[in-house]
Scaffold this active site. Structure first.
Site, PDB file in Angstrom:
ATOM      1  N   HIS A 177      -4.863 -18.458 -27.384  1.00  0.00           N
ATOM      2  CA  HIS A 177      -5.874 -18.996 -28.311  1.00  0.00           C
ATOM      3  C   HIS A 177      -7.263 -19.055 -27.689  1.00  0.00           C
ATOM      4  CE1 HIS A 177      -3.258 -20.452 -31.671  1.00  0.00           C
ATOM      5  NE2 HIS A 177      -2.343 -20.215 -30.739  1.00  0.00           N
ATOM      6  N   ASP A 185     -15.800 -19.648 -26.295  1.00  0.00           N
ATOM      7  CA  ASP A 185     -14.777 -20.154 -27.208  1.00  0.00           C
ATOM      8  C   ASP A 185     -13.875 -18.996 -27.628  1.00  0.00           C
ATOM      9  OD1 ASP A 185     -13.549 -22.114 -28.776  1.00  0.00           O
ATOM     10  OD2 ASP A 185     -15.461 -22.864 -29.539  1.00  0.00           O
TER      11      ASP A 185
END
Ligand code: GDG
Length: 500
Positions: free
Chosen positions: A173, A379
């Site tokens: 992720h 991110d």
């Protein structure tokens, strides 16, 4: 359209007939009430329900006697949620230590924050081994196993050691950094080698995939097949990018229903504008840099005094880890500084909510804010950026400002893309967003919404499971250029049975 292979069709039939079970493994299990709170939990729990599946992971509890305690098994929404406790030493070494003080900063390119402790690394591997051993007796031969995120990198290899021959996939992720950075972890080869036990390793973006391939080539002499799989350590491993999405319909509905919620009542002066940021209180999210841009904005544009407000919602996370305590204190300091410098009687330039908001209110609030300011330093994807787009009123939408270092920036190109290290550039983008004519806001938002809708969370899950179920591509010419989209090269639509 690509033709489905016989193997793929068989797999589809299996899923429809529920004979092929989905087993999800993640650090935490968001079953029951938590699974209704949106996002990944909903996507996975739907897929689990459809296949009568199993969700396995840490309970979130720490107990001294966990080694003698059987897993806790709960039946929820047609699937089984199975959780185990960790001992205090395991929690320290596996979770707080190696996962969050070594891997998290490392994979977010923050070598300055990496604490590489070999003992913690060993505990990390041992916990993965113990969890795998606990899962094995619950597995069936044809299960599809899907492990999630950096806590569980070695999990697939642990299952293979227990003779599990099923299809096992992994999805990261968070970002995968360039090999020069990844190689800073002691014994990085051991960690990376364990990824080769999976049948499919999924990343958020083509950039993460390329970084991983470069690492595998440099350290393991891996070869790339024309279909984008890696030939490495005697195995063929599919590697691809699957940008995670959100449940657009659900989030947009919450936003519409809650934008006039009484709990969101605030100043009502005409033309008062709000800029919003929503983040876990994490150093990867670029919060001090963002506040510095806000400070620069008030410094250079005094006309915004009393006319706008920046609202920061930050959920405390991983408390007790020193880097998190530091970012918390730093944010308190800088917000105090900006408010002290520019605040007036009855108005603060920055409003700060340091706690988790209910999801329905969060959605309503995003709809009411004129600018969404999402500026992480790094991110994997950033779901808030997509949620901000989904929450807007298409007739009078707000403007999304997005860091070039969020995975989402590779899809959401119609946002105002900023470099979060460039304080003046970010302040300029905020100014531009505040002044943007409605017609431009509408045009940008329509394009963003199309993307967020087309590549939503169901699409993500389906793409991933299709790739996991699909047969390995045959050996083809090496290093052929691949499709630019970064999506799987195998037939789409073969896991309809798992769709909502
Ligand atoms: C990791 C990766 C990747 C936030 N505050 C509140 C709240 N949230 C929700 C958001 C969003 C989620 O939490 C945060 O997701 P992000 O993607 O922004 O970031 P991470 O937590 O770091 O997630 C990231 C993600 O995994 C998925 O793969 O995108 O890159 O780092 O859904 O809305 N929810 C509620 N109250 C809050 O105050 N209810």
């Amino acid at each position: 359209m690509l033709k489905q292979s016989p193997a793929a069709i068989t797999a589809q039939g299996d899923l429809r007939g529920r004979t092929r079970r989905l087993v999800v493994v993640s650090n935490r299990v968001a079953a029951g009430a938590a699974a209704t709170s949106g996002g990944l939990a909903v996507a996975l729990s739907e897929a689990l329900t459809m296949s009568g599946g199993l969700w396995f992971g840490w309970s979130g509890n720490i107990s001294e006697d966990c080694h003698g305690t059987p897993p806790s098994i709960e039946r929820v929404n047609g699937y089984t949620a199975t959780t185990v406790d960790l001992s205090p030493g395991e929690h320290e070494g596996y979770y707080s230590g190696f996962s969050n003080e070594c891997l998290w900063p490392l994979l977010h390119y923050r070598l300055d924050l990496v604490k590489a402790d070999r003992q913690q690394m060993e505990i990390y591997f041992l916990v993965n081994e113990r969890l795998a051993k606990m899962l094995v007796p619950m597995l069936r031969k044809d299960d599809l196993i899907w492990a999630h995120d950096y806590h569980l990198i070695p999990f697939g290899a642990c299952l293979r050691r227990q003779n599990v021959r099923s299809k096992i996939g992994f999805f990261l992720h968070i970002p995968f950094p360039p090999p020069e950075i990844f190689a800073a972890v002691p014994d990085h080869e051991k960690l990376a080698r364990s990824l080769f036990a999976y049948d499919l390793v999924g990343f958020q973006t083509p950039r993460d995939r390329e970084n991983f391939i470069r690492y595998a080539r440099e350290h393991f002499a891996a070869r790339l097949t024309g279909e984008g799989a890696l030939k490495v350590a005697g195995r063929t491993v599919k590697v691809d990018a699957f940008p995670i999405g959100i449940d657009v319909v659900q989030f947009a509905g919450e936003a519409r229903r809650n934008c006039d919620h009484p709990d969101l009542a605030g100043p009502t002066e005409a033309n008062f504008k709000r800029i919003v940021g929503v983040d876990r209180l994490d150093y990867s999210k670029g919060l001090p840099e963002r506040l510095m841009a806000i400070e620069t904005l008030f410094e250079t544009s005094p006309e915004y005094s009393k006319a706008i407000q920046y609202l920061q919602i930050a959920t405390p996370t991983r408390e007790g880890i020193s880097a998190y305590e530091a970012i918390d204190a730093e944010l308190d300091r800088i917000i105090g500084q900006v408010n002290g410098r520019f605040g007036t009687f009855g108005w603060s330039p920055v409003a700060y909510i340091k706690r988790r908001m209910p999801r329905n209110l969060l959605a309503g609030l995003l709809r009411r804010c004129h600018v969404g300011l999402i500026s992480p330093l790094r991110d994997g994807m950033n779901l808030v950026a997509k949620e901000y787009v989904a929450a807007q009123d298409p007739l009078d939408p707000g403007v999304l400002i997005l860091s070039q270092f969020a995975g989402a920036a590779e899809q959401l190109k119609e946002a105002l893309i900023v470099n979060p290290y460039d304080t003046e550039g970010t302040a300029g983008a905020i100014r531009r967003a505040l002044e943007m004519p409605k017609v431009e806001r509408q045009a940008r938002h329509a394009m963003l919404l199309d993307k967020v809708r087309a590549e939503d969370v169901d699409w993500w899950r389906q793409q991933y499971l299709d790739a996991l179920i699909g047969e390995l591509p045959g050996e083809v010419i090496e290093d052929q250029p691949r499709a630019a989209s970064g999506t799987a090269a195998w037939p789409a639509g073969i896991d309809q049975g798992l769709r909502a």
